[in-house]
Scaffold this motif. Sequence first.
Motif, PDB file in Angstrom:
ATOM      1  N   ALA A 256       0.866  -1.189   0.000  1.00  0.00           N
ATOM      2  CA  ALA A 256       0.000   0.000   0.000  1.00  0.00           C
ATOM      3  C   ALA A 256       0.896   1.230   0.000  1.00  0.00           C
ATOM      4  CB  ALA A 256      -0.923   0.003   1.206  1.00  0.00           C
ATOM      5  N   ALA A 257       0.521   2.199  -0.776  1.00  0.00           N
ATOM      6  CA  ALA A 257       1.296   3.437  -0.870  1.00  0.00           C
ATOM      7  C   ALA A 257       0.775   4.462   0.143  1.00  0.00           C
ATOM      8  CB  ALA A 257       1.209   3.997  -2.281  1.00  0.00           C
ATOM      9  N   LEU A 258       1.660   4.985   0.972  1.00  0.00           N
ATOM     10  CA  LEU A 258       1.330   6.017   1.972  1.00  0.00           C
ATOM     11  C   LEU A 258       2.108   7.295   1.659  1.00  0.00           C
ATOM     12  CD1 LEU A 258       1.512   3.907   5.266  1.00  0.00           C
ATOM     13  CD2 LEU A 258      -0.516   4.429   3.898  1.00  0.00           C
ATOM     14  N   SER A 259       1.540   8.403   2.031  1.00  0.00           N
ATOM     15  CA  SER A 259       2.218   9.693   1.841  1.00  0.00           C
ATOM     16  C   SER A 259       2.045  10.541   3.100  1.00  0.00           C
ATOM     17  CB  SER A 259       1.655  10.440   0.626  1.00  0.00           C
ATOM     18  OG  SER A 259       0.289  10.762   0.833  1.00  0.00           O
ATOM     19  N   ALA A 260       2.986  11.459   3.319  1.00  0.00           N
ATOM     20  CA  ALA A 260       2.953  12.331   4.502  1.00  0.00           C
ATOM     21  C   ALA A 260       3.033  13.792   4.064  1.00  0.00           C
ATOM     22  CB  ALA A 260       4.095  11.994   5.439  1.00  0.00           C
ATOM     23  N   THR A 261       2.209  14.615   4.708  1.00  0.00           N
ATOM     24  CA  THR A 261       2.187  16.057   4.422  1.00  0.00           C
ATOM     25  C   THR A 261       2.370  16.822   5.730  1.00  0.00           C
ATOM     26  OG1 THR A 261       0.695  15.722   2.549  1.00  0.00           O
ATOM     27  CG2 THR A 261       0.871  17.959   3.449  1.00  0.00           C
ATOM     28  N   ALA A 262       3.264  17.765   5.742  1.00  0.00           N
ATOM     29  CA  ALA A 262       3.559  18.541   6.955  1.00  0.00           C
ATOM     30  C   ALA A 262       2.962  19.938   6.844  1.00  0.00           C
ATOM     31  CB  ALA A 262       5.054  18.624   7.170  1.00  0.00           C
ATOM     32  N   SER A 263       2.432  20.428   7.974  1.00  0.00           N
ATOM     33  CA  SER A 263       1.969  21.819   8.079  1.00  0.00           C
ATOM     34  C   SER A 263       2.999  22.596   8.901  1.00  0.00           C
ATOM     35  CB  SER A 263       0.590  21.876   8.746  1.00  0.00           C
ATOM     36  OG  SER A 263      -0.368  21.210   7.952  1.00  0.00           O
ATOM     37  N   TYR A 264       3.251  23.868   8.527  1.00  0.00           N
ATOM     38  CA  TYR A 264       4.314  24.661   9.146  1.00  0.00           C
ATOM     39  C   TYR A 264       3.748  25.906   9.842  1.00  0.00           C
ATOM     40  CZ  TYR A 264       7.600  21.722   6.588  1.00  0.00           C
ATOM     41  OH  TYR A 264       8.319  20.646   6.112  1.00  0.00           O
ATOM     42  N   THR A 265       4.622  26.507  10.661  1.00  0.00           N
ATOM     43  CA  THR A 265       4.218  27.681  11.437  1.00  0.00           C
ATOM     44  C   THR A 265       3.857  28.874  10.565  1.00  0.00           C
ATOM     45  OG1 THR A 265       6.576  28.262  11.621  1.00  0.00           O
ATOM     46  CG2 THR A 265       5.587  27.083  13.473  1.00  0.00           C
ATOM     47  N   ASP A 266       4.342  28.907   9.341  1.00  0.00           N
ATOM     48  CA  ASP A 266       4.017  30.020   8.452  1.00  0.00           C
ATOM     49  C   ASP A 266       2.741  29.770   7.649  1.00  0.00           C
ATOM     50  OD1 ASP A 266       4.893  28.045   6.791  1.00  0.00           O
ATOM     51  OD2 ASP A 266       6.375  29.277   5.740  1.00  0.00           O
ATOM     52  N   GLY A 267       2.035  28.645   7.986  1.00  0.00           N
ATOM     53  CA  GLY A 267       0.782  28.329   7.325  1.00  0.00           C
ATOM     54  C   GLY A 267       0.937  27.514   6.071  1.00  0.00           C
ATOM     55  N   SER A 268       2.142  27.219   5.658  1.00  0.00           N
ATOM     56  CA  SER A 268       2.364  26.435   4.436  1.00  0.00           C
ATOM     57  C   SER A 268       2.275  24.949   4.726  1.00  0.00           C
ATOM     58  CB  SER A 268       3.733  26.770   3.844  1.00  0.00           C
ATOM     59  OG  SER A 268       4.770  26.389   4.733  1.00  0.00           O
ATOM     60  N   GLN A 269       2.128  24.184   3.648  1.00  0.00           N
ATOM     61  CA  GLN A 269       2.136  22.737   3.734  1.00  0.00           C
ATOM     62  C   GLN A 269       3.102  22.190   2.688  1.00  0.00           C
ATOM     63  OE1 GLN A 269      -1.977  21.470   3.224  1.00  0.00           O
ATOM     64  NE2 GLN A 269      -2.322  21.496   5.453  1.00  0.00           N
ATOM     65  N   ARG A 270       3.698  21.028   3.021  1.00  0.00           N
ATOM     66  CA  ARG A 270       4.655  20.431   2.088  1.00  0.00           C
ATOM     67  C   ARG A 270       4.625  18.914   2.221  1.00  0.00           C
ATOM     68  NH1 ARG A 270      10.255  19.336   2.085  1.00  0.00           N
ATOM     69  NH2 ARG A 270      10.490  20.110   4.224  1.00  0.00           N
ATOM     70  N   GLU A 271       4.747  18.253   1.048  1.00  0.00           N
ATOM     71  CA  GLU A 271       4.775  16.802   1.045  1.00  0.00           C
ATOM     72  C   GLU A 271       6.157  16.342   1.520  1.00  0.00           C
ATOM     73  OE1 GLU A 271       5.283  12.801  -0.007  1.00  0.00           O
ATOM     74  OE2 GLU A 271       6.328  14.339  -1.137  1.00  0.00           O
ATOM     75  N   VAL A 272       6.158  15.504   2.584  1.00  0.00           N
ATOM     76  CA  VAL A 272       7.416  15.121   3.234  1.00  0.00           C
ATOM     77  C   VAL A 272       7.536  13.605   3.350  1.00  0.00           C
ATOM     78  CG1 VAL A 272       7.665  17.286   4.521  1.00  0.00           C
ATOM     79  CG2 VAL A 272       6.309  15.405   5.493  1.00  0.00           C
ATOM     80  N   THR A 273       6.909  12.875   2.399  1.00  0.00           N
ATOM     81  CA  THR A 273       6.894  11.406   2.485  1.00  0.00           C
ATOM     82  C   THR A 273       8.296  10.833   2.586  1.00  0.00           C
ATOM     83  OG1 THR A 273       4.858  11.369   1.171  1.00  0.00           O
ATOM     84  CG2 THR A 273       6.093   9.308   1.342  1.00  0.00           C
ATOM     85  N   SER A 274       9.178  11.343   1.775  1.00  0.00           N
ATOM     86  CA  SER A 274      10.538  10.804   1.767  1.00  0.00           C
ATOM     87  C   SER A 274      11.410  11.403   2.873  1.00  0.00           C
ATOM     88  CB  SER A 274      11.188  11.079   0.406  1.00  0.00           C
ATOM     89  OG  SER A 274      11.239  12.479   0.155  1.00  0.00           O
ATOM     90  N   ASP A 275      10.904  12.387   3.579  1.00  0.00           N
ATOM     91  CA  ASP A 275      11.704  13.049   4.620  1.00  0.00           C
ATOM     92  C   ASP A 275      11.422  12.518   6.019  1.00  0.00           C
ATOM     93  OD1 ASP A 275      12.824  14.713   2.686  1.00  0.00           O
ATOM     94  OD2 ASP A 275      11.185  16.179   2.876  1.00  0.00           O
ATOM     95  N   VAL A 276      10.342  11.733   6.151  1.00  0.00           N
ATOM     96  CA  VAL A 276       9.973  11.251   7.478  1.00  0.00           C
ATOM     97  C   VAL A 276      10.455   9.827   7.673  1.00  0.00           C
ATOM     98  CG1 VAL A 276       7.967  12.765   7.585  1.00  0.00           C
ATOM     99  CG2 VAL A 276       7.717  10.445   6.676  1.00  0.00           C
ATOM    100  N   VAL A 277      10.464   9.360   8.900  1.00  0.00           N
ATOM    101  CA  VAL A 277      10.834   7.988   9.257  1.00  0.00           C
ATOM    102  C   VAL A 277       9.547   7.216   9.503  1.00  0.00           C
ATOM    103  CG1 VAL A 277      12.047   6.518  10.886  1.00  0.00           C
ATOM    104  CG2 VAL A 277      13.024   8.739  10.242  1.00  0.00           C
ATOM    105  N   TRP A 278       9.383   6.095   8.783  1.00  0.00           N
ATOM    106  CA  TRP A 278       8.162   5.303   8.864  1.00  0.00           C
ATOM    107  C   TRP A 278       8.381   4.112   9.787  1.00  0.00           C
ATOM    108  CZ3 TRP A 278       3.741   6.914   6.359  1.00  0.00           C
ATOM    109  CH2 TRP A 278       3.902   7.921   5.415  1.00  0.00           C
TER     110      TRP A 278
END
Length: 288
Positions: A256-278
Amino acid sequence: MFKKIIQKKYQGFIFSGFLDILNVKSACTILFSFLLSIMLAGCGGSSSGNDDTPSPSATSIEFSDIGPSPTLIEGQSLTLKATLINDDGSVTNTVNADFEWATENETIATVSSEGTIAAVSPGTTALTVRYGEITTDISIEVEQRILSRLDLVLTPSTIPLGTSSTLKVFGIYNDETREMLDDSNPISLQTSNTSTVQIDPVNFGRIVSSGIGTATVTASSDSGISSSVTIEITPALVTDLMISSEALTIPAGFPAALSATASYTDGSQREVTSDVVWSVSGADGASC
């Protein structure tokens, strides 16, 4: 007849002897009085024991721990200590309430019955202190209370992008009092780099980050007194992390394919699937 003559002579002798005795007693009395007067004069006193030394008389009023013209700043108070000085240099035991106190102009300064001066407004007035017929005048000067310097407290001084910091401005006055100021005093705030920080126009002292870097925030009074502080803006921090999946239920042995998205203090969001530890927990045979 011979007998009578003898008696007369005998009586005359007795009378003459009696007079001689009286004369001797008078002489002794006079001598005793003379010697007694000499003794009293030598002792510097009299038979009554009275002291004729005059008591000291009050001649002036003095004040301790002040100069010839005390200076106060409006709003301040000062308690004087009045002392009654005698003509022999001695001091009469008195308290401030024994004197009469008055100021010439109560719009500049007032004084209580206990000698406490309260500075009201800038100017110069006379203070009169009276004790009976003795009067002393001194000059009281009142200066305006003015701002001497500014003290800035920035909390925190380093913030991530998208957050804000609070700047508190304290005024130090010429009477060494300290109070917090705002734009009603008036105090204005400015930034050296608007691309890094912005000054909130509504909430005084709120510093909002707008870009990564450093900036100088300056507080200024209408009298030209200013002070500055430096603030640093660091990259935005993650505030939330969301995980998405094509399917909530995965059959055994199928990927199954999973993805991760991070929200930041400046209100932005960014896809961080490859940056996180699963990692997987609570599922037998599942792995990442």
